[in-house]
Design an enzyme around this catalytic site. Structure first.
Site, PDB file in Angstrom:
ATOM      1  N   GLU A  27      20.040   5.646  15.508  1.00 17.80           N
ATOM      2  CA  GLU A  27      18.953   5.959  16.433  1.00 17.80           C
ATOM      3  C   GLU A  27      19.511   6.253  17.818  1.00 17.80           C
ATOM      4  OE1 GLU A  27      15.542   3.103  14.498  1.00 17.80           O
ATOM      5  OE2 GLU A  27      17.461   2.243  15.077  1.00 17.80           O
ATOM      6  N   GLU A  75      22.807   4.874  19.597  1.00 18.19           N
ATOM      7  CA  GLU A  75      23.764   4.369  18.601  1.00 18.19           C
ATOM      8  C   GLU A  75      24.716   5.485  18.182  1.00 18.19           C
ATOM      9  OE1 GLU A  75      20.762   1.134  16.434  1.00 18.19           O
ATOM     10  OE2 GLU A  75      21.286   2.987  15.386  1.00 18.19           O
ATOM     11  N   HIS A  82      -0.029  -1.894  -9.716  1.00 16.75           N
ATOM     12  CA  HIS A  82       0.087  -3.357  -9.642  1.00 16.75           C
ATOM     13  C   HIS A  82       0.962  -3.889 -10.775  1.00 16.75           C
ATOM     14  CE1 HIS A  82      -3.822  -3.670  -7.128  1.00 16.75           C
ATOM     15  NE2 HIS A  82      -2.749  -3.587  -6.369  1.00 16.75           N
ATOM     16  N   ASP A 140      24.489  23.560   7.091  1.00 14.84           N
ATOM     17  CA  ASP A 140      24.099  24.362   5.924  1.00 14.84           C
ATOM     18  C   ASP A 140      23.977  25.830   6.326  1.00 14.84           C
ATOM     19  OD1 ASP A 140      23.375  24.933   3.362  1.00 14.84           O
ATOM     20  OD2 ASP A 140      21.334  24.170   3.506  1.00 14.84           O
ATOM     21  N   HIS A 199       1.967   1.988  -3.431  1.00 15.09           N
ATOM     22  CA  HIS A 199       0.984   2.778  -4.196  1.00 15.09           C
ATOM     23  C   HIS A 199       1.167   4.269  -3.902  1.00 15.09           C
ATOM     24  CE1 HIS A 199      -1.120  -0.489  -6.003  1.00 15.09           C
ATOM     25  NE2 HIS A 199      -1.721  -0.932  -4.907  1.00 15.09           N
ATOM     26  N   ASP A 212      29.821  25.870   2.665  1.00 17.60           N
ATOM     27  CA  ASP A 212      29.749  25.353   4.032  1.00 17.60           C
ATOM     28  C   ASP A 212      31.095  24.768   4.443  1.00 17.60           C
ATOM     29  OD1 ASP A 212      27.001  25.977   4.328  1.00 17.60           O
ATOM     30  OD2 ASP A 212      26.528  24.277   3.036  1.00 17.60           O
ATOM     31  N   GLU A 222       0.834  -1.213   0.000  1.00 17.89           N
ATOM     32  CA  GLU A 222       0.000   0.000   0.000  1.00 17.89           C
ATOM     33  C   GLU A 222       0.867   1.262   0.000  1.00 17.89           C
ATOM     34  OE1 GLU A 222      -2.880  -0.547  -0.842  1.00 17.89           O
ATOM     35  OE2 GLU A 222      -2.980  -2.647  -0.301  1.00 17.89           O
TER      36      GLU A 222
END
Length: 421
Positions: free
Chosen positions: A223, A226, A156, A294, A150, A283, A147
């Protein structure tokens, strides 16, 4: 620019919702249901990894008191209601790119899920619904990945599509031998969608603190807790990162980032990103971090021969916006066209407040809907607009655009460039 967009890592910031039937189905245990939802998202992320897309769970909601929409066996109706709820309720309190409903209801017919084609990043259409149709969580995860596929522009698979397995993710019917692979057709369709729509929300990397699922070492996303994440030990090629622990190896300062070179921070003052244009700045590395922060010229600095003012590193001018909407020969319409923005009707307005369209004040008309004159012989209308009820913001004059000498657009108003905007 197109190639840079295509090559960039994409991030789908997902909110997963479970309905009341799911809560009952899993014994009213929030812990059991949450674990199932986390497991499903981990598989979805694994599936999309091959497409250079990271799926980050930034929100999880369980309707443990009662459903917030009327969930019914007609998948069409339920999707419509869920998408409307997402737009009017969920989006207002939680920033995210895509929402999926996991339901315990049995949809009519063979339907296991439904989603809007190419809906990603669109407030009204970036949604899907999936039936919790199997005890095996990875089969439900494949249905949800289908889904989301899509939403990301994939249709499909036809009989001629192939992925090297018996069944691919975007197969039209559920298979008892599913795979985690997208077909050649899906890859082409996804690429064509990215080129055509260039959805921007999926370029934004979520903060590690935005992610609500427990950290998974080996999912290529750093995460909480980590220091690095280079995937599973068998596939990790990063000499700076210990794949088993997701910690930096001894002596390493960093594992990734534009200011990281061979596990060490680059020296202070090293250029890590060249200036893109006159509103950008080169930068530089700090010598204390792997990040390349940035920087850009101050907002309000004149650009493009005084036709615009810098805004967050870009130079938004109306002509460029007309070209983006109507093609290379488009020009900005005469001032008279912008008077339509005084009407406050479905397309001519300056801003929205609590879903009500606010007509422009006379001095602000150039900060509402953009009016263009597409220079083609077939076009007789001097006041062309781009308006779609699916995405009403597209076709509005962009923030920071010059609306008069010394003035720029901010929240539908034409304000002095020297005031913060």
């Amino acid at each position: 620019e197109q190639q840079r967009y295509l090559n960039a890592k994409k991030y789908v910031k997902l909110v997963l919702v479970a309905d009341y039937i799911m809560y009952l189905k899993y014994g009213r245990s929030l812990t059991t249901l949450r674990t199932r939802m986390y497991d499903i998202v981990n598989i979805i992320n694994l599936i999309f990894q091959r497409m250079n897309i990271h799926v980050a769970l930034v929100g999880l909601e369980i309707w443990s008191n009662r459903d917030k929409i009327i969930v019914q066996s007609s998948a069409d109706v339920t999707l419509d209601l869920f998408a409307k709820w997402r737009e009017t309720d969920l989006l207002k309190r939680k920033s995210h790119d895509n929402a999926q409903l996991l339901t315990g209801i049995n949809f009519n017919g063979p339907t296991a899920g439904l989603a809007y084609l190419s809906g990603i990043c669109k407030p009204m259409y970036s949604a899907g619904i999936v039936q919790d149709h199997n005890k095996v969580h990875h089969l439900v995860a494949i249905a949800m990945a289908h889904e989301m596929g899509h939403n990301l522009g994939m249709d499909h698979d036809k009989d001629t599509c192939t992925c090297g397995a018996r069944s691919c993710v975007m197969a039209g019917t559920l298979s008892c031998e599913p795979s985690y692979l997208f077909s050649d057709c899906s890859r082409r369709e996804h690429r064509a969608f990215l080129i055509k729509d260039m959805p921007q929300c999926i370029l934004e990397k979520p903060l590690r603190t935005d992610v609500v699922s427990p950290p998974v070492c080996g999912n290529y996303f750093v995460e909480v807790g980590e220091e690095c994440d280079c995937g599973f030990s068998a596939t990790c090629r990063d000499t700076c990162c210990d794949a088993a622990t997701c910690k930096l190896r001894q002596g390493a300062q960093c594992a990734e980032g534009l200011c990281c070179d061979q596990c060490r921070f680059k020296g202070a003052g090293t250029e890590c990103r060249a200036a893109k244009d006159e509103c950008d700045m080169a930068d530089l590395c700090t010598g204390r971090s792997a990040e390349c922060t940035d920087r850009f010229q101050r907002n309000g600095q004149p650009c493009q021969n005084n036709n615009g003012y810098c805004y967050n590193g870009t130079c938004p001018i109306m002509r460029d916006q007309c070209i983006a909407l109507f093609g290379p020969n488009a020009a900005v319409s005469q001032d008279a066209c912008f008077q339509f923005n005084l009407q406050g009707n479905h397309y001519g307005y300056c801003r929205k407040e609590q879903n009500t369209k606010i007509a422009c004040e006379p001095q602000d008309v150039k900060c509402g809907r953009l009016y263009c004159f597409p220079s083609s012989p077939a076009t007789k209308n001097p006041c062309n607009i781009h308006y779609s009820p699916n995405d009403e913001d597209k076709g509005m004059v962009l923030p920071g655009t010059k609306c008069a000498d010394g003035k720029a657009c901010s929240n539908g108003r034409c304000v002095d460039v020297n005031t913060p905007y």
